[in-house]
Design an enzyme around this catalytic site. Structure first.
Site, short mmCIF file in Angstrom:
data_model
loop_
_atom_site.label_atom_id
_atom_site.label_comp_id
_atom_site.label_asym_id
_atom_site.label_seq_id
_atom_site.Cartn_x
_atom_site.Cartn_y
_atom_site.Cartn_z
N CYS A 84 -4.74 2.50 -3.81
CA CYS A 84 -3.54 3.03 -3.15
C CYS A 84 -2.37 2.08 -3.33
CB CYS A 84 -3.78 3.29 -1.67
SG CYS A 84 -5.06 4.52 -1.34
N ASP A 123 3.00 -4.13 8.08
CA ASP A 123 1.76 -3.40 7.83
C ASP A 123 0.62 -4.40 8.05
OD1 ASP A 123 -0.56 -2.31 6.78
OD2 ASP A 123 0.32 -1.70 4.89
N LYS A 152 -10.80 -0.88 10.13
CA LYS A 152 -10.90 -2.09 9.30
C LYS A 152 -11.31 -3.31 10.11
CE LYS A 152 -7.43 -0.37 6.02
NZ LYS A 152 -8.30 -0.09 4.87
N GLN A 179 -4.51 -5.19 6.88
CA GLN A 179 -5.38 -6.22 6.34
C GLN A 179 -5.18 -7.58 7.03
OE1 GLN A 179 -7.67 -5.37 4.24
NE2 GLN A 179 -6.91 -3.36 3.67
N HIS A 215 0.86 -1.19 0.00
CA HIS A 215 0.00 0.00 0.00
C HIS A 215 0.89 1.23 0.00
CE1 HIS A 215 -2.88 2.97 1.65
NE2 HIS A 215 -3.85 2.13 1.32
#
Length: 406
Positions: A361, A198, A224, A201, A121
């Site tokens: 993104c 990261d 999220k 997700q 991302h």
């Protein structure tokens, strides 16, 4: 897992869009909020609204207890050693920028390397680009395989003894690729590098044990995973957070202020300058309670079934191209014939189906895929196979419409 009962906990799902029952397939962008989260935030503002760590009055004490209680819930959720390792931020973007500015810019020098992948991302690309430019370090990329995965052999070839930071997404927001972060952490550490994950997700969909993964930093976004927008977390190993510099200065993060110098509070408050995101943190704590009541293993199993079902059904559509590996997280990114993804999303919206369209993104990844944009359907614990059936019907209508018009 009783998905019907779970859906009833999400009031936004009980509505019609353009005359059709809503099918929400954009949870990778932001997840919907269960009523327990909405009520927790509402309850704070109705009963306990006060600043934290400051007033000794009852409202201030209640607010502080809720805020710090949420931090403990995050610690347990991530299996961190201490609440000192849990920093509340605005989200994954802020968390990664904090590491890039507060750690990387003070630790890197010319000749050092930062290693990432093309599937990242933008939030896990741009901060490292800027850190490299500011320090003279070199930014390197682990190559992708044809299916959008990376191999540990390529990780070993890319990461060297000059590498100081490896920063990789836990799960690709475009391809659904689930990266072997535990093994990558081992390779990074063998070469003397720190490892940044990261987890935007990853954390909403699967059990995350930062001690087992042995990552040095893990970033996530509350919105999220059913929490409010504007709240996130940076987990960091205590020894690294101790040497890392704050990136925001002001009230709350200080210990002592003189006319010409100041000292900082201990962790975690060293990194939480100003009035924190109190209601958001409380909402995040309520979201964690909700997810753990359902069970992260149950959520992952349900989503794996949805992903398999979606791939099977969508592949029956002529002219569809699906991107990413066979084994994936709960999302499917695709293009349909010569129909622009924005047109696909518009027609689906007319049918009450919400999907994402654009570059997500992830423009370097779009370039690698040789496309300008894609459409993406992403699933969460409240989605069903019936939602996927509606999606397939909508895509067939989209094909029929554009074949007829053009």
């Amino acid at each position: 897992m009783d998905v019907k009962a779970i859906r009833e906990m999400f009031p936004i799902l009980n509505q019609e869009i353009n005359g059709h029952p809503l099918v929400y397939l954009d949870s990778s962008a932001t997840a919907q909020k269960p009523i327990t989260v909405i009520e927790a935030v509402n309850d704070y503002y109705r009963k306990n609204n006060a600043n934290v760590h400051r007033g000794v009055h009852t409202l201030g004490s209640r607010a502080t207890d809720q805020y710090e209680g949420a931090r403990e819930k995050v610690r347990q959720f991530l299996h961190a050693k201490s609440t000192a390792e849990i920093i509340f931020t605005r989200g994954t973007t802020t968390s990664i920028n904090m590491v890039a500015y507060g750690y990387a810019r003070h630790q890197l020098k010319k000749g050092d390397e930062i290693v990432i992948t093309p599937m990242e991302h933008h939030s896990n690309i741009i901060p490292w680009q800027q850190a490299a430019k500011a320090t003279g370090a070199t930014l390197k990329y682990i190559p992708l395989q044809e299916d959008g995965t990376i191999t540990l052999d390529d990780v070993k070839k890319t990461v060297t003894t000059n590498t100081k930071i490896v920063a990789i997404t836990h799960v690709s927001n475009v391809l659904g690729t689930i990266n072997p972060v535990k093994e990558i952490a081992q390779i990074a550490h063998q070469n003397g590098a720190i490892f940044v994950v990261d987890g935007a997700q990853g954390a909403p969909h699967m059990e995350v044990d930062v001690q087992d993964l042995d990552c040095d930093f893990y970033a996530l976004s509350g919105h999220k995973m059913g929490a409010p927008t504007g709240i996130g977390v940076l987990y960091g190993k205590k020894d690294l957070l101790e040497v890392m510099e704050p990136v925001e200065f002001g009230g709350e993060m200080i210990d002592f202020v003189d006319l010409y110098d100041s000292t900082w509070k201990e962790l975690p408050w060293k990194f939480e300058g100003g009035t924190p995101i109190i209601a958001g943190a409380i909402g995040l704590g309520a979201a964690i309670d909700f997810l753990q009541d359902v069970g992260m293993e149950n959520i992952l199993k349900h989503e794996e079934q949805l992903a398999d079902y979606a791939l099977e059904k969508m592949r029956t559509i002529d002219g569809i191209e699906i991107y990413g590996p066979e084994k994936r997280a709960a999302l499917v990114t695709f293009n349909l014939d010569d129909v622009h993804p924005h047109d696909v999303a518009t027609v689906l919206d007319a049918e009450g189906i919400a999907v994402r369209a654009g570059h997500h993104c992830a423009q370097p990844l779009m370039k690698w895929l040789d496309v300008t944009a894609t459409a993406r359907a992403s699933f969460y614990l409240y989605n069903t196979t019936e939602d996927i059936d509606r999606l397939v019907e909508g895509l067939l209508k989209t094909k029929e419409y554009f074949n007829h018009v053009f």
